[in-house]
Design a protein around this motif. Structure first.
Motif, PDB file in Angstrom:
ATOM      1  N   LEU A  23     -43.825  34.288 -29.854  1.00 12.27           N
ATOM      2  CA  LEU A  23     -42.819  33.438 -30.479  1.00 12.27           C
ATOM      3  C   LEU A  23     -43.057  33.295 -31.981  1.00 12.27           C
ATOM      4  N   THR A  24     -41.980  33.024 -32.702  1.00 14.89           N
ATOM      5  CA  THR A  24     -42.055  32.681 -34.124  1.00 14.89           C
ATOM      6  C   THR A  24     -41.464  31.294 -34.307  1.00 14.89           C
ATOM      7  N   PHE A  25     -42.239  30.379 -34.870  1.00 17.57           N
ATOM      8  CA  PHE A  25     -41.716  29.037 -35.126  1.00 17.57           C
ATOM      9  C   PHE A  25     -40.863  29.066 -36.385  1.00 17.57           C
ATOM     10  N   VAL A  26     -39.670  28.453 -36.326  1.00 15.58           N
ATOM     11  CA  VAL A  26     -38.762  28.540 -37.475  1.00 15.58           C
ATOM     12  C   VAL A  26     -38.370  27.197 -38.086  1.00 15.58           C
ATOM     13  N   ASN A  27     -38.312  26.120 -37.291  1.00 11.54           N
ATOM     14  CA  ASN A  27     -37.892  24.866 -37.930  1.00 11.54           C
ATOM     15  C   ASN A  27     -37.970  23.703 -36.948  1.00 11.54           C
ATOM     16  N   LYS A  76     -48.634  27.494 -42.979  1.00 12.74           N
ATOM     17  CA  LYS A  76     -47.478  27.450 -43.874  1.00 12.74           C
ATOM     18  C   LYS A  76     -46.779  26.094 -43.807  1.00 12.74           C
ATOM     19  N   PRO A  77     -45.991  25.755 -44.822  1.00 11.24           N
ATOM     20  CA  PRO A  77     -45.263  24.467 -44.802  1.00 11.24           C
ATOM     21  C   PRO A  77     -44.326  24.327 -43.603  1.00 11.24           C
ATOM     22  N   ILE A  78     -43.665  25.424 -43.226  1.00 11.18           N
ATOM     23  CA  ILE A  78     -42.849  25.401 -42.009  1.00 11.18           C
ATOM     24  C   ILE A  78     -43.720  25.908 -40.881  1.00 11.18           C
ATOM     25  N   SER A  79     -44.290  24.988 -40.142  1.00 10.65           N
ATOM     26  CA  SER A  79     -45.223  25.322 -39.065  1.00 10.65           C
ATOM     27  C   SER A  79     -45.197  24.218 -38.024  1.00 10.65           C
ATOM     28  N   THR A  80     -45.737  24.525 -36.879  1.00 15.50           N
ATOM     29  CA  THR A  80     -45.829  23.495 -35.839  1.00 15.50           C
ATOM     30  C   THR A  80     -46.711  22.339 -36.295  1.00 15.50           C
ATOM     31  N   ARG A  81     -47.696  22.635 -37.113  1.00 14.09           N
ATOM     32  CA  ARG A  81     -48.584  21.574 -37.618  1.00 14.09           C
ATOM     33  C   ARG A  81     -47.816  20.590 -38.486  1.00 14.09           C
ATOM     34  N   SER A  82     -47.001  21.117 -39.398  1.00 12.10           N
ATOM     35  CA  SER A  82     -46.206  20.242 -40.262  1.00 12.10           C
ATOM     36  C   SER A  82     -45.173  19.470 -39.451  1.00 12.10           C
ATOM     37  N   ALA A  83     -44.589  20.127 -38.447  1.00 12.29           N
ATOM     38  CA  ALA A  83     -43.597  19.457 -37.616  1.00 12.29           C
ATOM     39  C   ALA A  83     -44.198  18.258 -36.904  1.00 12.29           C
ATOM     40  N   ILE A  84     -45.407  18.406 -36.405  1.00 11.54           N
ATOM     41  CA  ILE A  84     -46.057  17.302 -35.703  1.00 11.54           C
ATOM     42  C   ILE A  84     -46.276  16.118 -36.640  1.00 11.54           C
ATOM     43  N   PRO A 113     -37.783  34.718 -31.073  1.00  7.84           N
ATOM     44  CA  PRO A 113     -38.709  35.768 -30.623  1.00  7.84           C
ATOM     45  C   PRO A 113     -39.713  36.145 -31.702  1.00  7.84           C
ATOM     46  N   ALA A 114     -40.882  36.567 -31.250  1.00  4.97           N
ATOM     47  CA  ALA A 114     -41.948  36.931 -32.188  1.00  4.97           C
ATOM     48  C   ALA A 114     -41.549  38.141 -33.030  1.00  4.97           C
ATOM     49  N   ARG A 115     -41.848  38.056 -34.334  1.00  3.04           N
ATOM     50  CA  ARG A 115     -41.707  39.199 -35.231  1.00  3.04           C
ATOM     51  C   ARG A 115     -43.058  39.375 -35.900  1.00  3.04           C
ATOM     52  N   GLU A 116     -43.561  40.594 -35.822  1.00  2.34           N
ATOM     53  CA  GLU A 116     -44.955  40.835 -36.175  1.00  2.34           C
ATOM     54  C   GLU A 116     -45.337  40.392 -37.588  1.00  2.34           C
ATOM     55  N   ASP A 117     -44.399  40.463 -38.537  1.00  2.00           N
ATOM     56  CA  ASP A 117     -44.754  40.078 -39.905  1.00  2.00           C
ATOM     57  C   ASP A 117     -44.712  38.573 -40.121  1.00  2.00           C
ATOM     58  N   LEU A 118     -44.140  37.844 -39.147  1.00  2.00           N
ATOM     59  CA  LEU A 118     -44.010  36.389 -39.281  1.00  2.00           C
ATOM     60  C   LEU A 118     -44.886  35.622 -38.296  1.00  2.00           C
TER      61      LEU A 118
END
Length: 233
Positions: A149-153, A70-78, A57-62
């Motif tokens: 949403l918050t992407f985590v890994n 960031k290094p952990i992001s959907t872009r890096s995952a792709i 779930p989305a958290r406003e600070d993240l």
């Protein structure tokens, strides 16, 4: 068992409905991912190893636009996805924030990703369709992922559509949605799936000829004997 090119071609001839039947006989009932509908009608059946991504779930600070860099992001995952994989994304069934849009889907298409499967939704629908990337999802929404949403890994066990998906599980997706085959059940599906398809095709042919269902589906001893004889012709 490795997912060879030959295994992929065999699985492309086996419907997801048949796969669920074969796995049900082995005690696996929960392999169909709810909410994974083909974005474009008529998409061919696709097969590939799961590359997993997970949102919480989305958290406003993240969950901010800045998080995309960031290094952990959907872009890096792709960029970590191997060609031929099927990206399976845990969006927790949230349907008011699109996990990927046209730019990310275009990059996936350029990298040779076989398909995107998610219990969430995409955004930029017209653009996503224009990328040619096959997508199974639960619809479309305008807001970006960080709105809900918050992407985590990536590369870890996830839940998608109520199904536990582990990296490298085998994914098969067609007009009925997406199902997974655990690697230790792959040999079973490859062995029993084609025969199940042949048998059901024969039953359909018998029904078309006017046969009644009792004793035909499921088969009684007499029907089984006729079926076995038909295979020898």
């Amino acid at each position: 068992m490795p997912l060879t090119a030959e295994a992929i071609e065999i699985l492309k001839t086996i419907t997801t409905a048949t796969i669920t039947t074969v796995l049900l006989k082995k005690g696996l009932r929960n392999v169909w991912m709810r909410g994974t509908k083909p974005l474009r009608p008529g998409q061919p059946r696709l097969v590939g190893p799961a590359f997993t991504l997970r949102f919480v779930p989305a958290r406003e600070d993240l969950a901010t636009p800045e998080s995309w860099a960031k290094p952990i992001s959907t872009r890096s995952a792709i960029e970590a996805m191997p060609p031929g994989c099927i990206a399976v994304v845990d969006a927790m069934g949230i349907t008011d924030a699109g996990i990927f849009g046209d730019i990310l889907c275009m990059r996936m298409a350029k990298r040779g990703i076989a398909a995107l499967v998610t219990d969430g939704v995409v955004r930029d629908l017209e653009g996503v369709l224009g990328t040619g990337l096959p997508v199974w999802c639960n619809g479309a929404a305008a807001p970006p992922s960080v709105a809900g949403l918050t992407f985590v890994n990536w590369g870890e066990p996830i839940g998608c559509g109520g199904v536990a998906v582990f990296p490298d599980d085998v994914i098969v997706a067609d007009q009925d949605g997406a199902v997974l085959i655990p690697r230790d059940k792959l040999e079973t599906v490859l062995a029993e799936g084609p025969e199940q398809e042949r048998m059901e095709a024969w039953i359909v042919d018998e029904v078309e000829k006017g046969a009644v269902l009792p004793g035909l589906y499921p088969m009684n001893a007499e029907t089984k004997a006729r079926y076995e004889a038909s295979k020898k012709k």
